[in-house]
Design a protein around this motif. Structure first.
Motif: not given
Length: 299
Positions: A148-160
């Motif tokens: 889940i965490i790597m998916g947020l990072f690698e898919n370039e999701v705009p996360v603060e």
């Protein structure tokens, strides 16, 4: 690192909030809910920990928060009272009517029934927050924390930022330093994309039912620009995987035995020499900066 839990910052309605174990038990009985082991369901029932999460995530009314795995809505209630908007993604279809009940007093929450690993979080951010960075909060099932965490990072999701409850051992790996037992591929990946801060250790009695492992709250402050410059990010992380696939071997032998990299032993030795490193060095002692430098030379 801090082991302390913050004092309450939200005024609790004891007759409504699910952080009150009595209310949680009533909801479980009302809907005949049985804990789903396959979803890693351990509901948090400690207001101090809830407020610690809100505080370390720095949730304000200006924020759009994506919550992963709201369960019956315990944390969601706190988020709704602190954030401007909350998008809660729950995989268990049986919990959707429960959430409609437990979140009925809030008009700033939207519940999505689905597997977060199959959701387009980038599109959700665009729809609900006009593509601006969101803050992610989650009490994650421990067995899918890393995907889940790597998916947020690698898919370039705009996360603060990402503030999650995870297995304590995993939290320690995320912020581990080179040469330590906990240091590994996860440490380097997390530290390339974010600055980790282990905010609190959380005892087992803060959950219902109690988990079999110790837990911790960790905050990952996402970088706008990674702390190192890398020509080929894919190559760098292939080198990292090679280094830790057989961590007791030298870095050169790790790369030699790793099928994902086609680089000669001589090239690796030459690059290490240019970096002033011994050819017998183990990958577990290299910093993120050194992996970046090695990758840039080999690319």
């Amino acid at each position: 690192m801090s082991d302390s839990i913050a004092e309450n910052v939200l005024n609790l309605d004891e007759d409504y909030h699910l952080v009150n174990p009595k209310n949680t038990i009533e909801v479980l009985k009302k809907y005949d809910i049985h804990f789903q082991k396959k979803y890693g369901q351990n509901f948090l029932i400690d207001s101090h920990v809830m407020n610690k999460i809100i505080k370390v995530a720095d949730i304000t009314k200006d924020d759009c928060v994506i919550e992963i795995g709201p369960g019956i809505g315990t944390m969601t209630q706190f988020l709704c009272e602190s954030a401007g908007q909350v998008i809660a993604i729950e995989i268990d279809k049986a919990l959707i009517p429960v959430l409609s009940d437990t979140l009925s007093r809030y008009d700033n929450v939207h519940v999505i029934n689905g597997d977060v690993l199959k959701q387009d979080i980038k599109a959700i951010s665009e729809e609900y927050n006009k593509g601006k960075p969101v803050k992610v909060v989650a009490n994650l099932p421990y067995y899918i924390t890393t995907p889940i965490i790597m998916g947020l990072f690698e898919n370039e999701v705009p996360v603060e930022s990402i503030t999650v409850m995870v297995q304590k051992e995993v939290a320690e790996r995320m912020q581990a330093s080179p040469g330590t037992k906990a240091y590994g591929a996860l440490s380097l990946a997390v530290q390339y994309y974010s600055k980790p801060y282990l905010a609190a250790n959380v005892p087992e009695n803060c959950f219902m039912p109690r988990p079999n492992v110790a837990s911790a709250v960790i905050n990952l402050k996402c970088y706008d620009t990674p702390p190192v410059t890398v020509k080929d990010v894919k190559l760098m992380f292939e080198l990292v995987r090679a280094a830790f696939q057989q961590r007791r071997k030298t870095l050169i032998n790790g790369i030699k035995n790793y099928s994902g990299i086609d680089i000669s032993k001589e090239c690796v030795i030459e690059a290490l020499e240019k970096m002033g490193l011994d050819s017998n060095i183990r990958g577990e002692t290299l910093t993120l900066e050194q992996f970046a430098d090695l990758s840039n030379m080999l690319s």
